[in-house]
Every structure is written in C-alpha cells, then in structure tokens.
Design a protein around this motif. Structure first.
Motif, short mmCIF file in Angstrom:
data_model
loop_
_atom_site.label_atom_id
_atom_site.label_comp_id
_atom_site.label_asym_id
_atom_site.label_seq_id
_atom_site.Cartn_x
_atom_site.Cartn_y
_atom_site.Cartn_z
N ARG A 141 0.84 -1.21 0.00
CA ARG A 141 0.00 0.00 0.00
C ARG A 141 0.87 1.26 0.00
NH1 ARG A 141 -4.15 -2.23 4.27
NH2 ARG A 141 -5.58 -3.27 2.86
N ASP A 142 1.92 1.24 0.81
CA ASP A 142 2.81 2.39 0.86
C ASP A 142 3.48 2.63 -0.50
OD1 ASP A 142 2.16 2.74 3.50
OD2 ASP A 142 4.01 1.81 4.28
N LYS A 143 3.95 1.55 -1.12
CA LYS A 143 4.61 1.67 -2.43
C LYS A 143 3.62 2.18 -3.48
CE LYS A 143 8.64 -0.56 -1.63
NZ LYS A 143 9.90 0.10 -1.67
N ALA A 144 2.39 1.66 -3.46
CA ALA A 144 1.38 2.11 -4.42
C ALA A 144 1.06 3.59 -4.22
CB ALA A 144 0.12 1.26 -4.30
N ALA A 145 0.95 3.99 -2.97
CA ALA A 145 0.67 5.40 -2.69
C ALA A 145 1.83 6.28 -3.15
CB ALA A 145 0.42 5.60 -1.19
N GLN A 146 3.06 5.81 -2.92
CA GLN A 146 4.23 6.55 -3.38
C GLN A 146 4.25 6.65 -4.90
OE1 GLN A 146 7.57 4.52 -1.69
NE2 GLN A 146 7.21 5.29 0.39
N ALA A 147 3.95 5.53 -5.57
CA ALA A 147 3.94 5.53 -7.04
C ALA A 147 2.87 6.46 -7.58
CB ALA A 147 3.73 4.11 -7.56
N ALA A 148 1.68 6.41 -6.98
CA ALA A 148 0.60 7.29 -7.42
C ALA A 148 0.98 8.76 -7.22
CB ALA A 148 -0.68 6.96 -6.66
N GLN A 149 1.58 9.06 -6.09
CA GLN A 149 1.99 10.43 -5.83
C GLN A 149 3.08 10.86 -6.81
OE1 GLN A 149 0.46 12.45 -3.63
NE2 GLN A 149 1.69 14.08 -4.52
N LEU A 150 4.02 9.95 -7.12
CA LEU A 150 5.08 10.25 -8.06
C LEU A 150 4.51 10.54 -9.45
CD1 LEU A 150 8.14 10.44 -8.48
CD2 LEU A 150 8.13 8.01 -9.05
N VAL A 151 3.56 9.70 -9.88
CA VAL A 151 2.94 9.92 -11.19
C VAL A 151 2.21 11.26 -11.20
CG1 VAL A 151 1.10 9.11 -12.72
CG2 VAL A 151 2.77 7.50 -11.82
N LYS A 152 1.48 11.53 -10.12
CA LYS A 152 0.76 12.79 -10.04
C LYS A 152 1.71 13.98 -10.06
CE LYS A 152 -2.83 15.06 -7.35
NZ LYS A 152 -3.63 15.02 -6.14
N ASP A 153 2.83 13.84 -9.34
CA ASP A 153 3.81 14.93 -9.29
C ASP A 153 4.48 15.13 -10.64
OD1 ASP A 153 3.19 15.28 -6.64
OD2 ASP A 153 4.98 14.23 -5.88
N LYS A 154 4.74 14.05 -11.36
CA LYS A 154 5.47 14.13 -12.63
C LYS A 154 4.56 14.51 -13.80
CE LYS A 154 9.52 12.73 -11.14
NZ LYS A 154 10.73 13.48 -11.27
N THR A 155 3.25 14.31 -13.66
CA THR A 155 2.33 14.63 -14.75
C THR A 155 2.04 16.13 -14.72
OG1 THR A 155 1.33 12.45 -14.52
CG2 THR A 155 0.08 14.10 -15.74
N PRO A 156 2.21 16.77 -15.87
CA PRO A 156 1.94 18.22 -15.91
C PRO A 156 0.47 18.50 -15.61
CG PRO A 156 3.14 17.50 -17.87
CD PRO A 156 2.74 16.27 -17.12
N ASP A 157 0.24 19.65 -15.02
CA ASP A 157 -1.13 20.04 -14.66
C ASP A 157 -2.02 20.12 -15.89
OD1 ASP A 157 -0.58 20.12 -11.98
OD2 ASP A 157 -0.11 22.27 -11.96
N ALA A 158 -1.46 20.54 -17.01
CA ALA A 158 -2.26 20.66 -18.22
C ALA A 158 -2.81 19.29 -18.64
CB ALA A 158 -1.43 21.26 -19.35
N VAL A 159 -2.00 18.25 -18.52
CA VAL A 159 -2.43 16.90 -18.88
C VAL A 159 -3.50 16.42 -17.91
CG1 VAL A 159 -1.67 14.50 -19.12
CG2 VAL A 159 -0.24 16.34 -20.00
N LEU A 160 -3.31 16.66 -16.63
CA LEU A 160 -4.32 16.28 -15.64
C LEU A 160 -5.64 16.98 -15.91
CD1 LEU A 160 -2.21 16.27 -12.34
CD2 LEU A 160 -3.07 14.29 -13.59
#
Length: 155
Positions: A69-88
C-alpha cells in the motif's frame, strides 16, 4: 549381622514424614507423566505448530500488504507529481465529456425507444439476471462452437 546402634536411630523417618514423601513423589510422578504424554501427542503438537505458522504467515501478510500500500501510494503520488497540470486538466475534462455524452446517449435512447420495446428489454434483463449461470454456459458453448467451426474452415 550388624545390628544398628543407638546413634543410627536418629535418621529413621516418622510415618507422617513417609506419607509426605510419598505424596510429594506422587505429584512429581504425575507431572512427569503429563510432560511425557504431551511430548508423545503428535497430533496436538502438529496443531500447535500449524497455529504458530498460521499466525506468522498472517503477520507477514499484514506487513507485506502495508508495504505494498505504501509503495502504491508513493507511485501514485510520483505519477501525479510528474504529470503536468495541463495533462491532468485535459484528462479530467475528457472524462467529464465522456460521462456527459454517455448520459445524453442513454437519455436519448430512453426517449426514442417505444414503450413495448423498453418493457421487453426490462423483462429480458430480469430473466437474464435470474438465470445467469445457464445463460453464461450457453454463451460459452456457442463461442466454443463458433471457434471450432472457424478453425475447421481455415484448414
């Protein structure tokens, strides 16, 4: 033969002392027998060992689950952080458009469909839900038959 002298008589136990020694020896013997019986009871030992292993496995599973769960949360946060706001923003906008279009299509289909057809479709859906297993078996058999015919035609 030797006869005991007067000095040897002082060590002779009384009947009460002998009874206490016998009782003490019985208690020790009972404890020893219980310990031996416990060691000889393989079934009970196996159950105890299985319970220990089960508990250990459950604890390890809980630890691993928490780690995942911790790893998944970290991965999700990393993807969210790396994805530009325009794409989101575009993804959220596209998802909203898809939801709106699907709702409009459903509404339009409901409006344009005649009442008798809607009733029959509702009855068919209810019947399908009630007989889900036989229906799935029939679909699987039909799919198998179609695949079998196709494979024979290709030869």
């Amino acid at each position: 033969m030797n006869t005991p002298s007067q000095g040897d008589k002082e060590a002779a136990p009384t009947p009460e002392e002998l009874r206490e020694q016998v009782e003490h020896t019985r208690e020790e013997l009972g404890q020893t027998v219980e310990a031996l019986a416990a060691k000889a009871d393989v079934k009970a030992q196996t159950k105890e060992k299985a319970a220990e292993i089960k508990d250990q496995a459950a604890q390890k599973a809980a630890v691993v689950t928490d780690q995942l769960r911790d790893k998944a949360a970290q991965a999700a946060q990393l993807v969210k952080d790396k994805t530009p706001d325009a794409v989101l923003d575009k993804a959220a906008h596209a998802a909203a458009q898809v939801r709106d279009t699907a709702a409009q299509a459903g509404q339009l289909a409901a409006e344009k469909t005649p009442d008798p057809v809607r009733e029959k479709a509702g009855q068919a859906a209810t019947l399908a839900r009630a007989n889900r297993t036989p229906l799935l078996a029939a679909v699987a058999a039909l799919a198998f038959f179609v695949l079998l015919r196709r494979s024979r035609r290709r030869r």
